[in-house]
Design a protein around this motif. Sequence first.
Motif, PDB file in Angstrom:
ATOM      1  N   TYR A 544       0.814  -1.212   0.000  1.00 13.36           N
ATOM      2  CA  TYR A 544       0.000   0.000   0.000  1.00 13.36           C
ATOM      3  C   TYR A 544       0.851   1.268   0.000  1.00 13.36           C
ATOM      4  O   TYR A 544       0.314   2.368  -0.204  1.00 13.36           O
ATOM      5  CB  TYR A 544      -0.922   0.026   1.216  1.00 13.36           C
ATOM      6  CG  TYR A 544      -2.034  -1.001   1.196  1.00 13.36           C
ATOM      7  CD1 TYR A 544      -2.159  -1.917   0.154  1.00 13.36           C
ATOM      8  CD2 TYR A 544      -2.965  -1.070   2.228  1.00 13.36           C
ATOM      9  CE1 TYR A 544      -3.173  -2.862   0.156  1.00 13.36           C
ATOM     10  CE2 TYR A 544      -3.979  -1.998   2.232  1.00 13.36           C
ATOM     11  CZ  TYR A 544      -4.079  -2.901   1.199  1.00 13.36           C
ATOM     12  OH  TYR A 544      -5.083  -3.832   1.196  1.00 13.36           O
ATOM     13  N   TYR A 545       2.142   1.150   0.223  1.00 14.39           N
ATOM     14  CA  TYR A 545       2.965   2.351   0.160  1.00 14.39           C
ATOM     15  C   TYR A 545       3.017   2.904  -1.262  1.00 14.39           C
ATOM     16  O   TYR A 545       3.314   4.092  -1.456  1.00 14.39           O
ATOM     17  CB  TYR A 545       4.363   2.070   0.702  1.00 14.39           C
ATOM     18  CG  TYR A 545       4.359   1.907   2.202  1.00 14.39           C
ATOM     19  CD1 TYR A 545       4.098   3.001   3.033  1.00 14.39           C
ATOM     20  CD2 TYR A 545       4.554   0.674   2.803  1.00 14.39           C
ATOM     21  CE1 TYR A 545       4.067   2.869   4.414  1.00 14.39           C
ATOM     22  CE2 TYR A 545       4.524   0.522   4.188  1.00 14.39           C
ATOM     23  CZ  TYR A 545       4.273   1.628   4.987  1.00 14.39           C
ATOM     24  OH  TYR A 545       4.227   1.499   6.355  1.00 14.39           O
ATOM     25  N   PHE A 546       2.738   2.060  -2.245  1.00 13.11           N
ATOM     26  CA  PHE A 546       2.531   2.523  -3.616  1.00 13.11           C
ATOM     27  C   PHE A 546       1.341   1.754  -4.165  1.00 13.11           C
ATOM     28  O   PHE A 546       1.415   0.552  -4.383  1.00 13.11           O
ATOM     29  CB  PHE A 546       3.785   2.302  -4.477  1.00 13.11           C
ATOM     30  CG  PHE A 546       4.943   3.158  -4.060  1.00 13.11           C
ATOM     31  CD1 PHE A 546       4.986   4.498  -4.385  1.00 13.11           C
ATOM     32  CD2 PHE A 546       5.986   2.614  -3.321  1.00 13.11           C
ATOM     33  CE1 PHE A 546       6.048   5.296  -3.976  1.00 13.11           C
ATOM     34  CE2 PHE A 546       7.059   3.392  -2.916  1.00 13.11           C
ATOM     35  CZ  PHE A 546       7.085   4.744  -3.242  1.00 13.11           C
ATOM     36  N   THR A 563       2.099  -1.459 -10.878  1.00 13.73           N
ATOM     37  CA  THR A 563       3.099  -1.297  -9.829  1.00 13.73           C
ATOM     38  C   THR A 563       3.502  -2.645  -9.246  1.00 13.73           C
ATOM     39  O   THR A 563       2.652  -3.523  -9.037  1.00 13.73           O
ATOM     40  CB  THR A 563       2.538  -0.407  -8.709  1.00 13.73           C
ATOM     41  OG1 THR A 563       2.050   0.820  -9.288  1.00 13.73           O
ATOM     42  CG2 THR A 563       3.590  -0.092  -7.667  1.00 13.73           C
ATOM     43  N   LYS A 564       4.785  -2.822  -8.979  1.00 11.19           N
ATOM     44  CA  LYS A 564       5.250  -4.041  -8.318  1.00 11.19           C
ATOM     45  C   LYS A 564       4.530  -4.231  -6.988  1.00 11.19           C
ATOM     46  O   LYS A 564       4.240  -3.277  -6.277  1.00 11.19           O
ATOM     47  CB  LYS A 564       6.760  -3.970  -8.071  1.00 11.19           C
ATOM     48  CG  LYS A 564       7.610  -4.253  -9.293  1.00 11.19           C
ATOM     49  CD  LYS A 564       9.100  -4.310  -8.908  1.00 11.19           C
ATOM     50  CE  LYS A 564       9.956  -4.728 -10.090  1.00 11.19           C
ATOM     51  NZ  LYS A 564      11.401  -4.801  -9.718  1.00 11.19           N
ATOM     52  N   GLY A 565       4.277  -5.494  -6.666  1.00  8.31           N
ATOM     53  CA  GLY A 565       3.547  -5.812  -5.444  1.00  8.31           C
ATOM     54  C   GLY A 565       2.083  -6.065  -5.695  1.00  8.31           C
ATOM     55  O   GLY A 565       1.389  -6.624  -4.843  1.00  8.31           O
ATOM     56  N   TRP A 566       1.603  -5.663  -6.874  1.00 11.60           N
ATOM     57  CA  TRP A 566       0.227  -5.913  -7.287  1.00 11.60           C
ATOM     58  C   TRP A 566       0.236  -6.901  -8.446  1.00 11.60           C
ATOM     59  O   TRP A 566       1.251  -7.045  -9.123  1.00 11.60           O
ATOM     60  CB  TRP A 566      -0.453  -4.602  -7.680  1.00 11.60           C
ATOM     61  CG  TRP A 566      -0.528  -3.633  -6.544  1.00 11.60           C
ATOM     62  CD1 TRP A 566       0.424  -2.743  -6.160  1.00 11.60           C
ATOM     63  CD2 TRP A 566      -1.609  -3.480  -5.621  1.00 11.60           C
ATOM     64  NE1 TRP A 566       0.009  -2.031  -5.061  1.00 11.60           N
ATOM     65  CE2 TRP A 566      -1.239  -2.462  -4.711  1.00 11.60           C
ATOM     66  CE3 TRP A 566      -2.851  -4.101  -5.482  1.00 11.60           C
ATOM     67  CZ2 TRP A 566      -2.078  -2.055  -3.672  1.00 11.60           C
ATOM     68  CZ3 TRP A 566      -3.690  -3.688  -4.452  1.00 11.60           C
ATOM     69  CH2 TRP A 566      -3.302  -2.689  -3.560  1.00 11.60           C
ATOM     70  N   PRO A 573       8.528   1.487  -8.235  1.00 16.00           N
ATOM     71  CA  PRO A 573       8.320   2.886  -7.847  1.00 16.00           C
ATOM     72  C   PRO A 573       9.505   3.495  -7.100  1.00 16.00           C
ATOM     73  O   PRO A 573       9.486   4.694  -6.810  1.00 16.00           O
ATOM     74  CB  PRO A 573       7.093   2.816  -6.940  1.00 16.00           C
ATOM     75  CG  PRO A 573       7.145   1.438  -6.361  1.00 16.00           C
ATOM     76  CD  PRO A 573       7.718   0.559  -7.434  1.00 16.00           C
ATOM     77  N   LEU A 574      10.515   2.675  -6.790  1.00 19.80           N
ATOM     78  CA  LEU A 574      11.673   3.199  -6.058  1.00 19.80           C
ATOM     79  C   LEU A 574      12.781   3.682  -6.979  1.00 19.80           C
ATOM     80  O   LEU A 574      13.801   4.192  -6.501  1.00 19.80           O
ATOM     81  CB  LEU A 574      12.216   2.136  -5.097  1.00 19.80           C
ATOM     82  CG  LEU A 574      11.264   1.720  -3.977  1.00 19.80           C
ATOM     83  CD1 LEU A 574      11.879   0.632  -3.127  1.00 19.80           C
ATOM     84  CD2 LEU A 574      10.880   2.920  -3.116  1.00 19.80           C
TER      85      LEU A 574
END
Length: 575
Positions: A544-546, A563-566, A573-574
């Motif tokens: 959830y941070y991105f 986005t990575k993580g989804w 995003p980094l």
Amino acid sequence: MNRFFSYKNSIPAFAIGIAMAVSGLMSCTKVLDKPDLGAIPSGEVWTDLNLSTAFLNNIYLNVLPNWPDATYHVSDEGSGGGDVLFGQLTVNSINYWPYADIRSINLLLQQVPAAPFTESDKNTLVGQALFLRAWLYFQMVSRYGGVPIILTPQNLEDNLNVSRNKTSECIAQIVKDLDNAVALLPTSWNADNAGRITRGAALAFKGRVLLHYASEQFNPTQDPSRWQTAYNANKAAMDSLTKYGNALMPDFRNLWFVEGIGNTEAIMVTRFSYPGRPQTHDASIRPLEESQNYTGGDQPSLELVNAFPMKNGLPVTTPGSGYNSQAYWLNRDPRFATTVVHNGDAWALSGKTGRIQWTFSGGEAIGGTFSGFYTRKTVFEGYKPFDAEHSGTDWIEIRLAEVMLNYAETANETGNVQTGYDMITAIRKRAGIDAGTDGHYGLKANMSKEEMRAAILTERRLELAFEGKRDQDLRRRRLYASVLNGKKRTGLDIRLIKFGGKAGDFFAAYATGTINLNTDYFSYFSETPKLLDPNNVINYKDEYYFYAIPQDHLQKNPNLQQTKGWDGGTFDPLQ
């Protein structure tokens, strides 16, 4: 005269909207001679300064932040935050994609340089537009990381399948826009233009952007160069703001009700007025008996209540602080009384002198507070219920106290702990906390960087409560896992234990003046912690941070990466 009332008698044209702005400009012509306002040729907009200004005014109305949603705080200030806090987001939950407004800004930036205006007028139009573009891009970047950078007004025949830029590229563009805006904007506006973006607002916002970019959300490896850049930006903001007369207002409670050029603390403001452009937030956080059509927002949690220190600045948990659990409201940091309304508190809503707010079960004629508390902050007591629903109180998005805390945090992270002391003590002095024999206003002496970091975040929590900053701080410093996850927020279940639990009989006895709640509160009431999240445990997920880019945008543009993580995410995003 109270400036709140005198200032509202004159509503600046730019706060009303493009239609009213344009019609006002044409008031010297006959009514029947007015052109169709929806069909003004674009060529006329960019050859008439008044029309160009009205075009910019409409962007302001669409872009500037509103009062934070009273029922959607993603933090421990109060209840709310549902799907985000409880780990229930989907890829479509967070949808903020303001490219229509960005296109309008880009159109203005394209057209104004060739317009037949003075250089001064061109500069102020362009400077404001650059700030607003930076504002919109950062709202997206703070949610998603890198997004497509569009700097010209796209047309249908253009290739609209653009890719996401790196987050670092987006931040660089945001900073560039703000630097260019700083060079073009004035240090102040006259009273008729109060609320327009100033050079100080651009500097302050740049400081906020770079503070976020240096924090763990964007900088998990803690690259020190980012903190140094953020420090430089916030120092520049502080130096400029104080040079041109910005200062803390002397009265913390009423700083929201001094509007226009008389408020030396307000840096970036969204203007509201009635009639014209009212807001309903004032109504939404009042008890229903003194409101209409809205209630229930911003009810403080017990965690926030307990976070306020004593008037000597010491935490309530510190031995010798003077905390009295039998009358927990006594001798607290004065911001406690300014922010929190507790059971039995004097609260002169609707101008009712001597009015007492009761929050015990059965103590309110209609409705009630779920947490056992109400929020006093930003609530103008003189408003009647109708006025509260049509409030003209302005939203202060950036004020000097925040800039001071941004400066303190970046200074501390670059090894200058003393600046942290300087900024916090100035803020605590204004709040009314006692200096103490050491002049530290309750702060521990000789703090380490880590201790000062915690002190600054605590001060932000108290000073900026219910200003939409607590969830930003938890997010940018990646603190949800350590501070909130696995917990449930609490309030108080307050019960009358005398008079057979009959509120009317208690009120009659209280009216005689024989009941002293400062000494005998728990002779009349019981207080039991209650869960504000009875059915859920806080579970803020790392992804959830991105947030995810919603499917609708991905389907329209195949070149957008998730986005990575989804699910299916490849965008980092980094970077």
